[in-house]
Design a protein around this motif. Sequence first.
Motif, PDB file in Angstrom:
ATOM      1  N   GLN A  65       0.814  -1.210   0.000  1.00 27.56           N
ATOM      2  CA  GLN A  65       0.000   0.000   0.000  1.00 27.56           C
ATOM      3  C   GLN A  65       0.850   1.264   0.000  1.00 27.56           C
ATOM      4  O   GLN A  65       0.458   2.295  -0.550  1.00 27.56           O
ATOM      5  CB  GLN A  65      -0.954   0.003   1.190  1.00 27.56           C
ATOM      6  N   ASP A  66       2.060   1.181   0.582  1.00 29.54           N
ATOM      7  CA  ASP A  66       2.965   2.331   0.541  1.00 29.54           C
ATOM      8  C   ASP A  66       3.440   2.586  -0.885  1.00 29.54           C
ATOM      9  O   ASP A  66       3.555   3.734  -1.324  1.00 29.54           O
ATOM     10  CB  ASP A  66       4.176   2.096   1.453  1.00 29.54           C
ATOM     11  N   SER A  67       3.710   1.515  -1.607  1.00 27.22           N
ATOM     12  CA  SER A  67       4.151   1.654  -2.996  1.00 27.22           C
ATOM     13  C   SER A  67       3.024   2.177  -3.883  1.00 27.22           C
ATOM     14  O   SER A  67       3.248   2.995  -4.779  1.00 27.22           O
ATOM     15  CB  SER A  67       4.667   0.308  -3.523  1.00 27.22           C
ATOM     16  N   VAL A  68       1.797   1.695  -3.629  1.00 27.68           N
ATOM     17  CA  VAL A  68       0.656   2.203  -4.396  1.00 27.68           C
ATOM     18  C   VAL A  68       0.504   3.708  -4.172  1.00 27.68           C
ATOM     19  O   VAL A  68       0.299   4.480  -5.123  1.00 27.68           O
ATOM     20  CB  VAL A  68      -0.640   1.464  -4.007  1.00 27.68           C
ATOM     21  N   GLN A  69       0.613   4.138  -2.918  1.00 24.41           N
ATOM     22  CA  GLN A  69       0.469   5.564  -2.634  1.00 24.41           C
ATOM     23  C   GLN A  69       1.578   6.380  -3.295  1.00 24.41           C
ATOM     24  O   GLN A  69       1.341   7.509  -3.737  1.00 24.41           O
ATOM     25  CB  GLN A  69       0.455   5.795  -1.126  1.00 24.41           C
ATOM     26  N   ALA A  70       2.771   5.807  -3.393  1.00 24.35           N
ATOM     27  CA  ALA A  70       3.857   6.506  -4.085  1.00 24.35           C
ATOM     28  C   ALA A  70       3.522   6.694  -5.562  1.00 24.35           C
ATOM     29  O   ALA A  70       3.783   7.755  -6.146  1.00 24.35           O
ATOM     30  CB  ALA A  70       5.166   5.735  -3.924  1.00 24.35           C
ATOM     31  N   GLY A  71       2.937   5.662  -6.179  1.00 26.60           N
ATOM     32  CA  GLY A  71       2.525   5.771  -7.577  1.00 26.60           C
ATOM     33  C   GLY A  71       1.396   6.759  -7.756  1.00 26.60           C
ATOM     34  O   GLY A  71       1.390   7.566  -8.700  1.00 26.60           O
TER      35      GLY A  71
ATOM     36  N   THR B  52      -1.208  12.276  -9.160  1.00 23.66           N
ATOM     37  CA  THR B  52      -2.123  13.303  -8.639  1.00 23.66           C
ATOM     38  C   THR B  52      -1.432  14.611  -8.291  1.00 23.66           C
ATOM     39  O   THR B  52      -2.065  15.533  -7.788  1.00 23.66           O
ATOM     40  CB  THR B  52      -2.845  12.773  -7.386  1.00 23.66           C
ATOM     41  N   THR B  53      -0.139  14.717  -8.568  1.00 23.07           N
ATOM     42  CA  THR B  53       0.580  15.967  -8.284  1.00 23.07           C
ATOM     43  C   THR B  53       1.183  16.556  -9.550  1.00 23.07           C
ATOM     44  O   THR B  53       2.239  17.169  -9.523  1.00 23.07           O
ATOM     45  CB  THR B  53       1.689  15.749  -7.236  1.00 23.07           C
ATOM     46  N   GLU B  54       0.491  16.342 -10.675  1.00 21.30           N
ATOM     47  CA  GLU B  54       0.956  16.885 -11.949  1.00 21.30           C
ATOM     48  C   GLU B  54       0.806  18.408 -11.964  1.00 21.30           C
ATOM     49  O   GLU B  54      -0.037  18.982 -11.262  1.00 21.30           O
ATOM     50  CB  GLU B  54       0.153  16.293 -13.105  1.00 21.30           C
ATOM     51  N   THR B  55       1.595  19.069 -12.777  1.00 19.50           N
ATOM     52  CA  THR B  55       1.479  20.512 -12.946  1.00 19.50           C
ATOM     53  C   THR B  55       0.109  20.871 -13.508  1.00 19.50           C
ATOM     54  O   THR B  55      -0.561  21.798 -13.065  1.00 19.50           O
ATOM     55  CB  THR B  55       2.577  21.045 -13.887  1.00 19.50           C
TER      56      THR B  55
ATOM     57  N   THR C 110      -3.899  20.049 -14.294  1.00 20.68           N
ATOM     58  CA  THR C 110      -4.980  19.371 -13.596  1.00 20.68           C
ATOM     59  C   THR C 110      -5.263  18.030 -14.266  1.00 20.68           C
ATOM     60  O   THR C 110      -5.501  17.971 -15.465  1.00 20.68           O
ATOM     61  CB  THR C 110      -6.264  20.222 -13.621  1.00 20.68           C
ATOM     62  N   PRO C 111      -5.236  16.925 -13.507  1.00 18.94           N
ATOM     63  CA  PRO C 111      -5.495  15.610 -14.119  1.00 18.94           C
ATOM     64  C   PRO C 111      -6.899  15.542 -14.708  1.00 18.94           C
ATOM     65  O   PRO C 111      -7.839  16.160 -14.205  1.00 18.94           O
ATOM     66  CB  PRO C 111      -5.339  14.650 -12.929  1.00 18.94           C
ATOM     67  N   ASP C 112      -7.043  14.809 -15.768  1.00 16.79           N
ATOM     68  CA  ASP C 112      -8.343  14.592 -16.402  1.00 16.79           C
ATOM     69  C   ASP C 112      -9.277  13.927 -15.395  1.00 16.79           C
ATOM     70  O   ASP C 112      -8.955  12.869 -14.847  1.00 16.79           O
ATOM     71  CB  ASP C 112      -8.137  13.704 -17.635  1.00 16.79           C
ATOM     72  N   PRO C 113     -10.444  14.518 -15.105  1.00 17.09           N
ATOM     73  CA  PRO C 113     -11.346  13.924 -14.108  1.00 17.09           C
ATOM     74  C   PRO C 113     -11.863  12.546 -14.505  1.00 17.09           C
ATOM     75  O   PRO C 113     -12.342  11.795 -13.656  1.00 17.09           O
ATOM     76  CB  PRO C 113     -12.490  14.944 -14.011  1.00 17.09           C
ATOM     77  N   SER C 114     -11.788  12.218 -15.794  1.00 17.92           N
ATOM     78  CA  SER C 114     -12.248  10.895 -16.231  1.00 17.92           C
ATOM     79  C   SER C 114     -11.123   9.850 -16.198  1.00 17.92           C
ATOM     80  O   SER C 114     -11.343   8.707 -16.580  1.00 17.92           O
ATOM     81  CB  SER C 114     -12.808  10.977 -17.656  1.00 17.92           C
ATOM     82  N   MET C 115      -9.947  10.249 -15.742  1.00  8.96           N
ATOM     83  CA  MET C 115      -8.786   9.347 -15.753  1.00  8.96           C
ATOM     84  C   MET C 115      -9.035   8.108 -14.902  1.00  8.96           C
ATOM     85  O   MET C 115      -9.461   8.186 -13.753  1.00  8.96           O
ATOM     86  CB  MET C 115      -7.552  10.080 -15.232  1.00  8.96           C
TER      87      MET C 115
ATOM     88  N   GLN D  85      -6.149  -4.179 -11.142  1.00 13.24           N
ATOM     89  CA  GLN D  85      -7.416  -3.729 -10.604  1.00 13.24           C
ATOM     90  C   GLN D  85      -7.573  -2.262 -10.985  1.00 13.24           C
ATOM     91  O   GLN D  85      -6.616  -1.495 -10.913  1.00 13.24           O
ATOM     92  CB  GLN D  85      -7.436  -3.925  -9.081  1.00 13.24           C
ATOM     93  N   ILE D  86      -8.759  -1.891 -11.419  1.00 14.77           N
ATOM     94  CA  ILE D  86      -8.944  -0.580 -12.048  1.00 14.77           C
ATOM     95  C   ILE D  86      -9.909   0.284 -11.241  1.00 14.77           C
ATOM     96  O   ILE D  86     -10.889  -0.223 -10.669  1.00 14.77           O
ATOM     97  CB  ILE D  86      -9.411  -0.753 -13.509  1.00 14.77           C
ATOM     98  N   PHE D  87      -9.608   1.581 -11.182  1.00 18.71           N
ATOM     99  CA  PHE D  87     -10.360   2.526 -10.364  1.00 18.71           C
ATOM    100  C   PHE D  87     -10.410   3.878 -11.077  1.00 18.71           C
ATOM    101  O   PHE D  87      -9.678   4.104 -12.048  1.00 18.71           O
ATOM    102  CB  PHE D  87      -9.675   2.735  -9.002  1.00 18.71           C
ATOM    103  N   ARG D  88     -11.261   4.764 -10.547  1.00 17.88           N
ATOM    104  CA  ARG D  88     -11.136   6.172 -10.930  1.00 17.88           C
ATOM    105  C   ARG D  88     -10.042   6.781 -10.079  1.00 17.88           C
ATOM    106  O   ARG D  88     -10.008   6.591  -8.855  1.00 17.88           O
ATOM    107  CB  ARG D  88     -12.480   6.885 -10.781  1.00 17.88           C
ATOM    108  N   LEU D  89      -9.145   7.502 -10.721  1.00 18.05           N
ATOM    109  CA  LEU D  89      -7.942   7.974 -10.050  1.00 18.05           C
ATOM    110  C   LEU D  89      -8.262   8.757  -8.784  1.00 18.05           C
ATOM    111  O   LEU D  89      -7.692   8.507  -7.714  1.00 18.05           O
ATOM    112  CB  LEU D  89      -7.107   8.815 -11.020  1.00 18.05           C
ATOM    113  N   ALA D  90      -9.160   9.744  -8.892  1.00 16.06           N
ATOM    114  CA  ALA D  90      -9.460  10.591  -7.736  1.00 16.06           C
ATOM    115  C   ALA D  90     -10.045   9.771  -6.584  1.00 16.06           C
ATOM    116  O   ALA D  90      -9.732  10.012  -5.407  1.00 16.06           O
ATOM    117  CB  ALA D  90     -10.416  11.703  -8.143  1.00 16.06           C
TER     118      ALA D  90
END
Length: 416
Positions: A92-98, A103-106, A108-113, A178-183
Amino acid sequence: MAITSQTQQPLAAIILAAGNGQRMGDGLEKQFRPLAGKPVLIYSVTAFLTHPACARIVIVCASSQMKKVRTILGSLVDDRRVDITSGGARRQDSVQAGLAILTTETDTPDPSMLVAIHDAARPLLPAAVIDRLIAAMQDGAAAALPIMPVVDTLKTISDTQIAGTVDKSALAAAQTPQIFRLAHIAKLHTDHPEDIEITDDIQLVEADGQVVTAVAGDRRLMKLTTVEDFDILIALMSREKGSRQMIPDIRVGNGFDVHRFSDGPGPARIGGIDVPSPHGLAAHSDGDVGLHALCDAIFGALGDGDIGAHFPPSEDRWKDADSADFLLFAVGRCAKRKAVIQHLDLTLICEMPKISPHRDAMRRRIANLASIPFDRVGVKATTSEKLGFTGRSEGIAAQATATLVIMAPSMDHNDG
């Protein structure tokens, strides 16, 4: 069903490659071990890069392995979609690093990502599985995962005694990605208590009371856990390819190098380690006669010049250079040619210093630099029976052999 370009949602992938592979037994992490001629990690990276929905890939590895990952990726590291970051002690620590990278891009991430979280230890990822996961998200699922039916009869046990039989009709084996909405998944990880460990990310969506959809998995998505698992996957790959399987292109190269002893004191850098010696070795670089011979053996197998062509001694930038960097460069050239190092053999010819006490340390260092198992590296030493310059203890000679396999792509990622 394949996802059409009109309905595609942008997809990011987090590939987890920070495990230590303790059950493999030889110290080489399973994500870096060769599978049918290619490092395990390459398979899942290629699977996502070749999928039309993929917009980003974040590879999460141990901080000590970032240089190795770059070397293994070869030219893929230059793909603008690929990022590499260091992970943590737990999954879970590695997932949070990814997730932090995404989520810290310059911008704004695409809300549908969408984001697919995948274990590198599941290398054979068909495009059809990714298609099914995206389709499930488009149908309104909060998350989706591939599953396989449980085919074995399951028993509960007490010590060594059978305590009962489990009804398997409602059970399934979970796979990745396993797939999710990023936000959504980013928030769930942020809100999850740090002291509670989870074994997969779907658990967070389950606890949140959201709809999780199961899609058909694939037996090729089995997780590599033991050495025997590699044999099983290779058999599956061979069966799938059938008559399309190509005979591998096996290359063998030889290398030879000589360095005289300097007037200065030791130690001498040999085989990637410092060996106690009355004198060091004279050279423009660090004088590692063993690694130089290995580099030339690899270059020879590739038909790619020699060490002097790649690192001219006339150039000041190579003055006192660490020869480990030369070998890493040679390994990188293999990756660019889709060549996998199968075996390296080194013979050192000298009267001094004594090599045998340091043989296994050299093997471990070379294996680490070349990203191959320890048992695929040979280091031997001999004398010249007091004959010639080595017999007079004026210097050291080394000869090396490298065996490479240049592989064609081993899996069609456009099936479906």
